[in-house]
Design a protein around this motif. Structure first.
Motif, short mmCIF file in Angstrom:
data_model
loop_
_atom_site.label_atom_id
_atom_site.label_comp_id
_atom_site.label_asym_id
_atom_site.label_seq_id
_atom_site.Cartn_x
_atom_site.Cartn_y
_atom_site.Cartn_z
N THR A 1 0.81 -1.22 0.00
CA THR A 1 0.00 0.00 0.00
C THR A 1 0.84 1.27 0.00
OG1 THR A 1 -1.65 -1.19 1.31
CG2 THR A 1 -1.83 1.21 1.25
N ASP A 2 1.85 1.29 0.87
CA ASP A 2 2.64 2.50 1.10
C ASP A 2 3.84 2.63 0.17
OD1 ASP A 2 3.43 0.14 2.49
OD2 ASP A 2 4.86 1.30 3.68
N GLN A 3 4.01 1.66 -0.71
CA GLN A 3 5.18 1.69 -1.60
C GLN A 3 4.74 1.65 -3.06
OE1 GLN A 3 7.73 -1.47 -0.01
NE2 GLN A 3 7.59 -0.60 2.03
N CYS A 4 4.67 0.47 -3.65
CA CYS A 4 4.39 0.41 -5.09
C CYS A 4 2.98 0.87 -5.44
CB CYS A 4 4.64 -1.00 -5.61
SG CYS A 4 6.38 -1.49 -5.53
N VAL A 5 1.99 0.60 -4.56
CA VAL A 5 0.64 1.07 -4.85
C VAL A 5 0.60 2.60 -4.77
CG1 VAL A 5 -1.77 1.05 -4.11
CG2 VAL A 5 -0.44 -1.07 -4.07
N LEU A 6 1.10 3.14 -3.68
CA LEU A 6 1.06 4.60 -3.51
C LEU A 6 1.78 5.32 -4.63
CD1 LEU A 6 0.48 7.21 -1.94
CD2 LEU A 6 2.59 6.77 -0.64
N HIS A 7 2.98 4.89 -4.97
CA HIS A 7 3.76 5.66 -5.94
C HIS A 7 3.27 5.46 -7.37
CE1 HIS A 7 6.36 7.40 -3.00
NE2 HIS A 7 6.51 6.22 -2.43
N SER A 8 2.67 4.32 -7.66
CA SER A 8 1.99 4.18 -8.95
C SER A 8 0.78 5.10 -9.00
CB SER A 8 1.57 2.72 -9.17
OG SER A 8 2.69 1.86 -9.22
N ALA B 1 -0.99 6.75 7.00
CA ALA B 1 -0.46 7.93 6.32
C ALA B 1 -0.76 7.89 4.83
CB ALA B 1 1.05 8.03 6.55
N THR B 2 -0.67 6.70 4.22
CA THR B 2 -0.95 6.58 2.80
C THR B 2 -2.39 6.94 2.49
OG1 THR B 2 0.73 4.87 2.51
CG2 THR B 2 -1.02 4.97 0.86
N ILE B 3 -3.32 6.38 3.25
CA ILE B 3 -4.73 6.66 3.01
C ILE B 3 -5.03 8.14 3.23
CG2 ILE B 3 -7.06 6.22 3.88
CD1 ILE B 3 -6.11 3.31 4.39
N TRP B 4 -4.45 8.71 4.27
CA TRP B 4 -4.66 10.14 4.52
C TRP B 4 -4.16 10.97 3.34
CZ3 TRP B 4 -2.35 14.86 4.97
CH2 TRP B 4 -3.03 15.85 5.69
N ASN B 5 -2.99 10.63 2.83
CA ASN B 5 -2.42 11.40 1.72
C ASN B 5 -3.20 11.22 0.42
OD1 ASN B 5 -0.03 13.02 2.46
ND2 ASN B 5 0.76 11.08 3.22
N VAL B 6 -3.67 10.00 0.16
CA VAL B 6 -4.48 9.80 -1.04
C VAL B 6 -5.73 10.66 -0.98
CG1 VAL B 6 -5.87 8.14 -2.33
CG2 VAL B 6 -3.58 7.50 -1.55
N LYS B 7 -6.42 10.64 0.17
CA LYS B 7 -7.64 11.45 0.31
C LYS B 7 -7.34 12.94 0.26
CE LYS B 7 -9.02 9.42 4.13
NZ LYS B 7 -9.86 9.01 5.29
N LYS B 8 -6.18 13.34 0.77
CA LYS B 8 -5.84 14.76 0.86
C LYS B 8 -5.36 15.32 -0.46
CE LYS B 8 -4.78 18.67 2.96
NZ LYS B 8 -5.83 19.58 3.47
N CYS B 9 -4.55 14.53 -1.19
CA CYS B 9 -3.81 15.09 -2.32
C CYS B 9 -4.01 14.39 -3.67
CB CYS B 9 -2.31 15.07 -2.03
SG CYS B 9 -1.81 15.96 -0.56
N PHE B 10 -4.31 13.08 -3.66
CA PHE B 10 -4.11 12.32 -4.89
C PHE B 10 -5.35 11.63 -5.44
CE2 PHE B 10 0.01 11.91 -2.49
CZ PHE B 10 0.66 12.89 -3.21
N GLY B 11 -6.48 11.64 -4.71
CA GLY B 11 -7.64 10.96 -5.27
C GLY B 11 -8.68 10.63 -4.23
N PHE B 12 -9.18 9.41 -4.29
CA PHE B 12 -10.32 8.98 -3.49
C PHE B 12 -10.03 7.60 -2.92
CE2 PHE B 12 -11.57 11.69 -6.95
CZ PHE B 12 -12.39 12.64 -6.35
N VAL B 13 -10.71 7.26 -1.83
CA VAL B 13 -10.56 5.96 -1.19
C VAL B 13 -11.95 5.36 -0.99
CG1 VAL B 13 -9.74 4.70 0.83
CG2 VAL B 13 -8.44 6.67 -0.02
#
Length: 265
Positions: free
Chosen positions: A203-210, A239-251
């Motif tokens: 989640t916090d590595q290859c998924v997040l950075h892709s 942290a990953t989920i927070w950042n995706v919701k904050k900056c990069f998309g939806f969860v």
């Protein structure tokens, strides 16, 4: 087929994607074909609900491979607990057939090294072999002899429980991100894809950075929380989920997608 030229006498379609293809005959090439009409799918998500166009969406499943998710794989050999990375298997077993039935492409993005590691610079090899010794990228695993994350080895294969369908698309990657130095972006653009569902490990590595690279390239990004996992500490996922919701998309999650596809959202 185009309403303007429903039966070309000699010729056909050019291109793999119904959203982007041309139609050609000996006398004419039509680059202005209308794509399929939108197929909206509204999902409950955070930070807000989101509507996808199923006709222009795909799911990207990242690194669900033996080295990360199976007994005898690389993570297991290193003495880490690989079992958390198996968490996406069951939800993906339920979700992927439903998405395929809905016509949503399934794209497997897996680490698949060249046998000679010719495109792997020292910094990438150091990432997984930082002492200069031990079992790193391309090295044979004790016991099976499978080479770590090498294309076509058992180590790099998708876990047995998630056998790809014939129509699925496979992309090899060579970095944490699935977009760097791969044809993934070209494939998505040729298919006319504008929105992506993300699943896989870690989640916090290859998924997040892709996902972040997809965001930077202009794709709408939705992380499926229950279809992602990591062997990292819990705070990394938070942290990953927070950042995706904050900056990069939806969860959201797979059950929400399935309910929406079945008309129960």
């Amino acid at each position: 087929m185009s309403e303007r030229d429903p039966a070309p006498a000699a010729g056909g379609y050019l291109g793999a994607g119904v959203n982007t293809r041309w139609q050609a005959t000996r006398e004419h090439v039509d680059m202005a074909l209308a794509g399929p009409p939108p197929r909206p799918l509204r999902l409950s998500a955070a930070p807000q609900d989101v509507t996808l166009d199923l006709a222009r969406s795909a799911i990207v499943v990242i690194d669900m491979q033996n080295d990360f998710c199976a007994k005898g794989g690389w993570v297991d050999y290193l003495g880490a607990d690989y079992t958390p990375d198996r968490a996406p298997i069951a939800p993906l077993q339920r979700l992927l057939p439903v998405l395929r039935t809905a016509g949503v492409p399934v794209i497997w993005v897996n680490w698949g090294n060249r046998p000679d590691l010719a495109n792997m610079p020292p910094n990438q090899i150091h990432l997984y072999k930082n002492s200069g010794s031990g079992i790193g990228l391309g090295d044979p695993l004790p016991g099976s002899g499978a080479r770590v994350l090498e294309k076509d080895s058992w180590a790099a294969a998708i876990v047995d429980e998630l056998e790809p369908a014939p129509q699925d698309i496979k992309v090899d990657k060579y970095r944490i991100s699935g977009f760097w130095d791969t044809p993934l972006d070209s494939i998505l653009r040729n298919l006319g894809i504008r929105s992506l569902l993300f699943a896989g490990v870690n989640t916090d590595q290859c998924v997040l950075h892709s996902l972040t690279d997809a965001n930077f390239l202009g794709y709408g990004c939705v992380m499926l929380e229950d279809c992602c996992a990591t062997s990292s500490p819990d705070f990394c996922t938070e942290a990953t989920i927070w950042n995706v919701k904050k900056c990069f998309g939806f969860v959201t999650d797979s059950q929400t997608v399935i309910r929406a596809l079945e008309g129960g959202a």
